[in-house]
Design a protein around this motif. Structure first.
Motif, PDB file in Angstrom:
ATOM      1  N   GLU A  15      -2.976   2.712  -2.104  1.00  0.00           N
ATOM      2  CA  GLU A  15      -2.302   1.653  -2.852  1.00  0.00           C
ATOM      3  C   GLU A  15      -1.232   2.243  -3.769  1.00  0.00           C
ATOM      4  O   GLU A  15      -1.455   3.255  -4.434  1.00  0.00           O
ATOM      5  N   THR A  50       0.388  -2.586  -1.296  1.00  0.00           N
ATOM      6  CA  THR A  50      -0.688  -3.175  -2.091  1.00  0.00           C
ATOM      7  C   THR A  50      -1.835  -3.540  -1.153  1.00  0.00           C
ATOM      8  O   THR A  50      -1.685  -3.539   0.069  1.00  0.00           O
ATOM      9  N   LEU A  51      -2.958  -3.888  -1.740  1.00  0.00           N
ATOM     10  CA  LEU A  51      -4.133  -4.244  -0.928  1.00  0.00           C
ATOM     11  C   LEU A  51      -3.819  -5.432  -0.020  1.00  0.00           C
ATOM     12  O   LEU A  51      -4.363  -5.552   1.083  1.00  0.00           O
ATOM     13  N   VAL A  87      -4.774  -0.545   3.459  1.00  0.00           N
ATOM     14  CA  VAL A  87      -4.362  -0.009   2.177  1.00  0.00           C
ATOM     15  C   VAL A  87      -5.618   0.200   1.339  1.00  0.00           C
ATOM     16  O   VAL A  87      -6.382  -0.733   1.104  1.00  0.00           O
TER      17      VAL A  87
END
Lengths: 115, 111
Positions: B14, B79-80, B109
């Motif tokens: 991330e 990002t996640l 991620v």
């Protein structure tokens, strides 16, 4: 931006019944719509292509009498799964393109479960 | 349509850049390279496309090699929510073309 609304998001039906899935382009006219099917852990597979006012063109191996596609207007296409069986359980996704445009907008998909 | 080769899976931390490669060595001159992604149980989402030049938008950058035989999608700060299957799809210009999905790359991620 272009938005395609697909309903229902989930449906459970009994074997032998029919199910209709709707795909609407909300803010543009979709001259061509595509219907895909996706089995678990697999990629999307094109089922058919439909142009407004014309008969749909089905991919090889897709039964046109079982998967009825109607594209009667520039904003609505429907897929009807007739006499559904458990093997028809899948994730169905529509996609729409506009005349002269590029890129395709997809609906959110319909999870069909036939019991 | 040209065939594509993508790694089946990749991990990315991330906040770091995610670089997703795609080989499309048989791409023809009038085929664009489109990238879509599919988050689990959702419809595919358009990311970016290009023909020859590198492209950038608010989501990603697309780097296409000079011979157009391969490309790389770059998510600058993953990002996640970027965890998804990413598809690279050559597509010719013109109307009523259909997107043909390969197996794509599952990007995960990690926090």
């Amino acid at each position: 931006g272009a938005v395609v609304s697909q309903h229902p998001s989930r449906v459970i039906c009994k074997s032998g019944t029919s199910v209709k899935i709707e795909c609407r382009s909300l803010d543009f006219q979709a001259t061509t719509m595509f219907w895909y099917r996706q089995f678990p852990k697999q990629s999307l597979m094109l089922m058919a292509t439909s142009n407004e006012g014309s008969k749909a063109t089905y991919e090889q191996g897709v039964e046109k009498d079982k998967f009825l596609i109607n594209h009667a207007s520039l904003t609505l296409s429907t897929l009807t799964v007739t006499s559904a069986h458990p093997e028809d359980s899948s994730f169905y996704i529509c996609s729409a393109s506009r005349q002269g445009g590029y890129g395709y907008t997809f609906g959110s998909g319909t999870r069909l479960t036939v019991v | 349509d040209a065939k594509t080769t993508q790694p089946p899976s990749m991990d990315c931390a991330e906040g770091r850049a995610a670089n997703l490669p795609c080989n499309h060595s048989t791409i023809s001159g009038n085929e664009y390279v489109y990238w879509y992604r599919q988050i689990h149980s959702q419809g595919p989402q358009y990311i970016i496309h290009g023909l020859k030049n590198n492209e950038t938008n608010e989501m990603a950058s697309l780097i296409i090699t000079e011979d157009r035989k391969s490309s790389t999608l770059i998510l600058p700060h993953a990002t996640l929510r970027d965890t998804a299957v990413y598809y690279c799809i050559p597509l010719s210009s013109g109307s009523a073309r259909q997107l043909t999905f390969g197996s794509g790359t599952q990007l995960t991620v990690l926090p």
